[in-house]
Design a protein around this motif. Structure first.
Motif, PDB file in Angstrom:
ATOM      1  N   ALA A  46      22.226  38.233  58.991  1.00 15.96           N
ATOM      2  CA  ALA A  46      23.457  38.877  59.317  1.00 15.96           C
ATOM      3  C   ALA A  46      24.563  38.027  59.180  1.00 15.96           C
ATOM      4  N   LEU A  47      24.520  36.999  59.853  1.00 21.20           N
ATOM      5  CA  LEU A  47      25.524  36.012  59.819  1.00 21.20           C
ATOM      6  C   LEU A  47      25.815  35.181  58.746  1.00 21.20           C
ATOM      7  N   LEU A  48      24.658  34.806  58.010  1.00 22.08           N
ATOM      8  CA  LEU A  48      24.414  34.133  57.021  1.00 22.08           C
ATOM      9  C   LEU A  48      24.888  34.734  55.593  1.00 22.08           C
ATOM     10  N   ARG A  49      24.803  36.105  55.704  1.00 18.96           N
ATOM     11  CA  ARG A  49      25.108  36.911  54.628  1.00 18.96           C
ATOM     12  C   ARG A  49      26.581  37.297  54.879  1.00 18.96           C
ATOM     13  N   SER A  50      26.890  37.512  55.728  1.00 23.64           N
ATOM     14  CA  SER A  50      28.464  37.561  55.781  1.00 23.64           C
ATOM     15  C   SER A  50      29.347  36.581  55.511  1.00 23.64           C
ATOM     16  N   MET A  51      28.850  35.175  55.950  1.00 24.97           N
ATOM     17  CA  MET A  51      29.636  34.138  55.229  1.00 24.97           C
ATOM     18  C   MET A  51      29.351  33.846  53.958  1.00 24.97           C
ATOM     19  N   MET A  52      28.151  34.145  53.289  1.00 25.01           N
ATOM     20  CA  MET A  52      28.033  34.201  51.775  1.00 25.01           C
ATOM     21  C   MET A  52      28.967  35.128  51.005  1.00 25.01           C
ATOM     22  N   ARG A  53      29.239  36.332  51.716  1.00 22.34           N
ATOM     23  CA  ARG A  53      29.840  37.200  51.096  1.00 22.34           C
ATOM     24  C   ARG A  53      31.603  36.856  51.206  1.00 22.34           C
ATOM     25  N   GLU A  54      31.974  36.328  52.444  1.00 23.92           N
ATOM     26  CA  GLU A  54      33.204  35.820  52.616  1.00 23.92           C
ATOM     27  C   GLU A  54      33.465  34.808  51.486  1.00 23.92           C
ATOM     28  N   LEU A  55      32.528  33.821  51.418  1.00 29.06           N
ATOM     29  CA  LEU A  55      32.951  32.743  50.666  1.00 29.06           C
ATOM     30  C   LEU A  55      32.934  32.983  49.245  1.00 29.06           C
TER      31      LEU A  55
END
Length: 272
Positions: A46-55
């Motif tokens: 969840a943390l990584l996917r959120s960072m991917m979406r924000e980037l």
């Protein structure tokens, strides 16, 4: 947030609602728990996917992810806040924090980078010999923590709490309902087994992930069959004073190394 009948449960559990300004809200159901809180793989996913979406730059792929699990994440609403720390021509660094009920539960950092044109290309990694997954029985869900029901395990080395001579574990694993292997799901597979130190434990005890760092070695998402298995191996090098390390690798069926995870876990005595 996750229905066990959902066709892509891991992707659903790790895709939180975007609130804007780097904030993502979600709730992880007990289907994804290990003990009294969510298992570390779904939190890291969840943390990584959120960072991917924000980037929002898919050409900058995840190269590394570090997650510190500061406390258990329960079923209550939680908030992930993502921050772009620095972006250069090739590399971007992001951080994320997961908070629940006003307390920090997880802290994470990730590095994303464009591919570089280089002549230095090699791999010294060699997949270990393993029996075909079709020749191994699937572990019944009643022998697994709650989150394990989402995965098809074909274990063949180092069962936990068996008092083995070596702190090693190995087995094949795949989502029970096929979904593309992207970076968040790879984190989930890397963390889907207990620390190999538990193979040395004679009798049941509990443990919890303190932190881990994952490295990604293959272009993701991976073009593979939806029912493909992945080989997950691990080896603990040190355990003392209630803590143990773990070095895990995930390979595809063709023997390609996809990722690595180095973890530190707390080992609780049986009386806890």
């Amino acid at each position: 947030m996750t229905d066990p009948a959902d066709p892509t449960p891991f992707a659903t559990a790790t895709t939180w609602s975007a609130l804007g300004e780097g904030r993502y809200a979600g709730r992880i159901t007990p289907h994804w728990f290990q003990g009294r809180g969510a298992y570390g793989g779904v939190l890291g996913g969840a943390l990584l996917r959120s960072m991917m979406r924000e980037l929002a730059e898919p050409e900058r792929t995840p190269r590394s992810l570090t997650v510190h699990v500061c406390g258990p994440v329960s079923e209550a609403e939680a908030l992930i806040t993502v921050r772009l720390e620095r972006a250069g021509r090739q590399v971007s660094h992001l951080s994320a924090r997961l908070e629940q009920e006003g307390k920090v539960a997880c802290l994470a950092t990730a590095t994303f980078a464009l591919p570089r044109d280089t002549s230095l290309v090699f791999s010294e990694a060699r997949a270990p010999e393993a029996p075909p997954p079709a020749d191994l029985p699937s572990i019944p869900s009643e022998f697994l923590p709650a989150f394990g029901a989402h995965f098809d395990y074909r274990w063949f080395q180092g069962l936990p709490f068996a008092g083995a001579a070596e702190p090693r574990m190995a087995g094949w694993v795949r989502p029970r309902q096929g979904e593309p292997l992207d970076a968040p799901l790879l984190v989930g597979l890397l963390d889907a087994f207990p620390s190999a130190a538990f193979a040395r434990v004679d009798g049941f005890c509990q443990g919890a992930t303190m932190d881990y760092t994952a490295h990604f070695y293959a272009p993701l998402p991976l073009a593979s069959a939806p029912d493909a298995f992945f080989l997950r191996t691990s080896h603990a090098l040190h355990a003392a004073q209630g803590y143990a390390d773990d070095l895990a690798h995930v390979w595809n069926e063709e023997g390609q190394l996809l990722g690595q995870l180095r973890q530190m876990a707390a080992i609780f005595p049986p009386s806890r």
